[in-house]
Design an enzyme around this catalytic site. Structure first.
Site, PDB file in Angstrom:
ATOM      1  N   ARG A 209      -0.331  -3.636  -1.563  1.00 24.04           N
ATOM      2  CA  ARG A 209      -0.457  -3.487  -0.122  1.00 24.04           C
ATOM      3  C   ARG A 209       0.207  -4.689   0.544  1.00 24.04           C
ATOM      4  O   ARG A 209       0.279  -5.772  -0.037  1.00 24.04           O
ATOM      5  CB  ARG A 209      -1.928  -3.407   0.290  1.00 24.04           C
ATOM      6  CG  ARG A 209      -2.699  -2.236  -0.325  1.00 24.04           C
ATOM      7  CD  ARG A 209      -4.162  -2.280   0.079  1.00 24.04           C
ATOM      8  NE  ARG A 209      -4.905  -1.120  -0.428  1.00 24.04           N
ATOM      9  CZ  ARG A 209      -5.562  -1.090  -1.579  1.00 24.04           C
ATOM     10  NH1 ARG A 209      -5.574  -2.176  -2.340  1.00 24.04           N
ATOM     11  NH2 ARG A 209      -6.211  -0.012  -1.956  1.00 24.04           N
ATOM     12  N   HIS A 314       5.367   0.323   4.039  1.00 24.84           N
ATOM     13  CA  HIS A 314       4.202   0.747   3.255  1.00 24.84           C
ATOM     14  C   HIS A 314       4.564   1.856   2.275  1.00 24.84           C
ATOM     15  O   HIS A 314       3.864   2.051   1.266  1.00 24.84           O
ATOM     16  CB  HIS A 314       3.077   1.218   4.184  1.00 24.84           C
ATOM     17  CG  HIS A 314       1.811   1.586   3.461  1.00 24.84           C
ATOM     18  ND1 HIS A 314       1.001   0.656   2.852  1.00 24.84           N
ATOM     19  CD2 HIS A 314       1.234   2.796   3.215  1.00 24.84           C
ATOM     20  CE1 HIS A 314      -0.029   1.256   2.280  1.00 24.84           C
ATOM     21  NE2 HIS A 314       0.095   2.559   2.485  1.00 24.84           N
ATOM     22  N   ARG A 317       4.840   1.159  -1.541  1.00 26.51           N
ATOM     23  CA  ARG A 317       3.652   1.284  -2.401  1.00 26.51           C
ATOM     24  C   ARG A 317       3.571   2.699  -2.968  1.00 26.51           C
ATOM     25  O   ARG A 317       3.272   2.892  -4.154  1.00 26.51           O
ATOM     26  CB  ARG A 317       2.403   0.925  -1.602  1.00 26.51           C
ATOM     27  CG  ARG A 317       1.082   1.147  -2.329  1.00 26.51           C
ATOM     28  CD  ARG A 317      -0.045   0.539  -1.503  1.00 26.51           C
ATOM     29  NE  ARG A 317      -1.355   1.086  -1.843  1.00 26.51           N
ATOM     30  CZ  ARG A 317      -2.114   0.663  -2.841  1.00 26.51           C
ATOM     31  NH1 ARG A 317      -1.672  -0.305  -3.632  1.00 26.51           N
ATOM     32  NH2 ARG A 317      -3.301   1.179  -3.070  1.00 26.51           N
ATOM     33  N   HIS A 340      -7.196   1.340  -6.069  1.00 26.39           N
ATOM     34  CA  HIS A 340      -7.695   2.326  -5.119  1.00 26.39           C
ATOM     35  C   HIS A 340      -8.761   3.182  -5.779  1.00 26.39           C
ATOM     36  O   HIS A 340      -8.583   3.637  -6.899  1.00 26.39           O
ATOM     37  CB  HIS A 340      -6.552   3.216  -4.638  1.00 26.39           C
ATOM     38  CG  HIS A 340      -6.954   4.204  -3.600  1.00 26.39           C
ATOM     39  ND1 HIS A 340      -7.344   5.474  -3.910  1.00 26.39           N
ATOM     40  CD2 HIS A 340      -7.024   4.101  -2.247  1.00 26.39           C
ATOM     41  CE1 HIS A 340      -7.646   6.132  -2.796  1.00 26.39           C
ATOM     42  NE2 HIS A 340      -7.469   5.323  -1.782  1.00 26.39           N
ATOM     43  N   TYR A 349     -12.653   5.763 -13.052  1.00 22.27           N
ATOM     44  CA  TYR A 349     -11.505   4.871 -13.080  1.00 22.27           C
ATOM     45  C   TYR A 349     -11.782   3.529 -13.765  1.00 22.27           C
ATOM     46  O   TYR A 349     -10.850   2.810 -14.119  1.00 22.27           O
ATOM     47  CB  TYR A 349     -11.025   4.582 -11.655  1.00 22.27           C
ATOM     48  CG  TYR A 349     -10.673   5.817 -10.868  1.00 22.27           C
ATOM     49  CD1 TYR A 349     -10.120   6.930 -11.489  1.00 22.27           C
ATOM     50  CD2 TYR A 349     -10.908   5.877  -9.504  1.00 22.27           C
ATOM     51  CE1 TYR A 349      -9.813   8.061 -10.771  1.00 22.27           C
ATOM     52  CE2 TYR A 349     -10.589   7.002  -8.773  1.00 22.27           C
ATOM     53  CZ  TYR A 349     -10.043   8.098  -9.411  1.00 22.27           C
ATOM     54  OH  TYR A 349      -9.730   9.215  -8.695  1.00 22.27           O
TER      55      TYR A 349
END
Length: 370
Positions: A209, A314, A317, A340, A349
């Site tokens: 980010r 952005h 990304r 994320h 995750y």
């Protein structure tokens, strides 16, 4: 006179005659178990019976409210929303965004309305008319309204949440993002000033980010291990820069650097980063944090040279995520690399392995080298 105070037993509550000749109605609070008396007395027993019947009906249909809470039914949405925001432990940028949505989208419509007076029809009509040109902000506005009124339900200030528009809190992407190709990326990097070329490369190949990249310091870069240690991010709030923890708990992570970037990063550290272990990798000309507006003066011409006037910074990304996915990385590995997650998916995750991330990074370099 003893008979005048006799209590009449009923299936719900009780009515008794007082020495004054008036009748008092009482029932048991279903939450606290305490005895609750009507705030007034009655001339006739049937009036007391009717009052109890009304309370019983309210409880059965879910419209009952504790007597102690009824004084709050005149609380307006604006009063409650501001208090709700003040009581939340939020990042400065999130607090600022919530306040902006309240002032722009919610307070003008619902601000003067008592909480208990806001209906599902009113919410549905507002949602149908508001923010059609800005679907993401519309979804965020609805989600905030639903959350605030959900807390009011928990606080027993309203019986039910009037926000019942299915899917209204989910943002739908207003535009399709077309990732940059490797050739486009090379053109953009070459067109950027040397001090920002590595920023473009890291934003793509490690999918950082902007706030994570511009808060990177020398101590966060381990060239020997080939790792970036992401522990902080910087955001704009109240006209200044605020350094805090990453956007989510999964955002605090180690990201393996594709090996082909290591020589460029080493050169960047030598020529462009601030000195000392706390020196910023990508400082502004003034020495502080780099602002997007300062970068865009170089970014817009560079993307134009590549024929990608549609490419936002952005979107790099997103490009990095697509490149990593093309190596065969699993969903869990991608989410771990990107930092994320959502509460529902976090358990799935968390088992992504650091060694697997290093393999992904190595294959990314293979892509770059053709």
């Amino acid at each position: 006179m003893a008979g005048t105070r006799k209590t009449q037993r009923r299936s719900f509550g009780a009515v008794r005659r007082l020495p004054s000749g008036l009748f008092q109605a009482r029932y048991t609070d279903p939450l606290s178990g305490e005895r609750v008396s009507a705030s007034t007395t009655f001339q006739a027993r049937q009036d007391a019976d009717a009052w109890l019947a009304t309370r019983q009906a309210d409880i059965i249909r879910g419209a009952w409210m504790p007597e102690a809470r009824k004084t709050h039914t005149r609380t307006t949405f604006a009063e409650y929303a501001h208090d709700w925001l003040d009581r939340r432990d939020l990042k400065p940028s999130t607090r600022g965004e919530y306040r902006r949505i309240l002032d722009k989208r919610l307070i003008p419509v619902f601000g003067g309305r008592p909480l208990a007076a806001i209906t599902s029809e009113e919410v549905r009509e507002w949602h149908a008319k508001t923010g059609r040109a800005t679907p993401t902000e519309r979804a965020h506005s609805y989600a905030l309204l639903r959350t605030i009124l959900g807390t009011a339900v928990t606080d027993d200030l309203i019986a039910a949440n009037p926000c019942r528009v299915r899917g209204a809190g989910q943002a739908k992407r207003a535009r399709n993002i077309r990732p940059a190709t490797l050739d486009e990326l090379r053109v953009i990097v070459e067109a950027m000033p040397p001090r920002w070329r590595v920023l473009v490369l890291l934003s793509t190949w490690t999918a950082l980010r902007f706030g994570e990249a511009t808060e990177l310091r020398r101590r966060d870069v381990d060239l020997k291990a080939g790792v970036l240690r992401i522990r902080r991010g910087v955001t704009r709030a109240n006209g200044g820069h605020v350094v805090g923890t990453p956007k989510s708990s999964a955002g605090s992570r180690d990201v393996a650097i594709p090996p082909h970037l290591l020589p460029m990063i080493a050169k960047h550290l030598e020529h462009h980063a601030q000195p000392g272990k706390d020196g910023l990798l990508f400082p502004a000309a003034s020495g502080g944090h780099l602002a997007p507006s300062s970068l865009y003066g170089a970014w817009y011409p560079a993307r134009h040279v590549a024929g990608r006037d549609d490419l936002r910074f952005h979107d790099l990304r997103h490009t990095g995520a697509v490149l990593a996915a093309s190596t065969g990385a699993t969903l869990a590995e991608l989410m771990a690399r990107l930092g994320h997650s959502t509460p529902a998916m976090a358990m799935r995750y968390q088992h992504a392995a650091a060694d697997r991330d290093r393999d992904i990074a190595a294959r990314l370099s293979q892509l770059a080298e053709g």
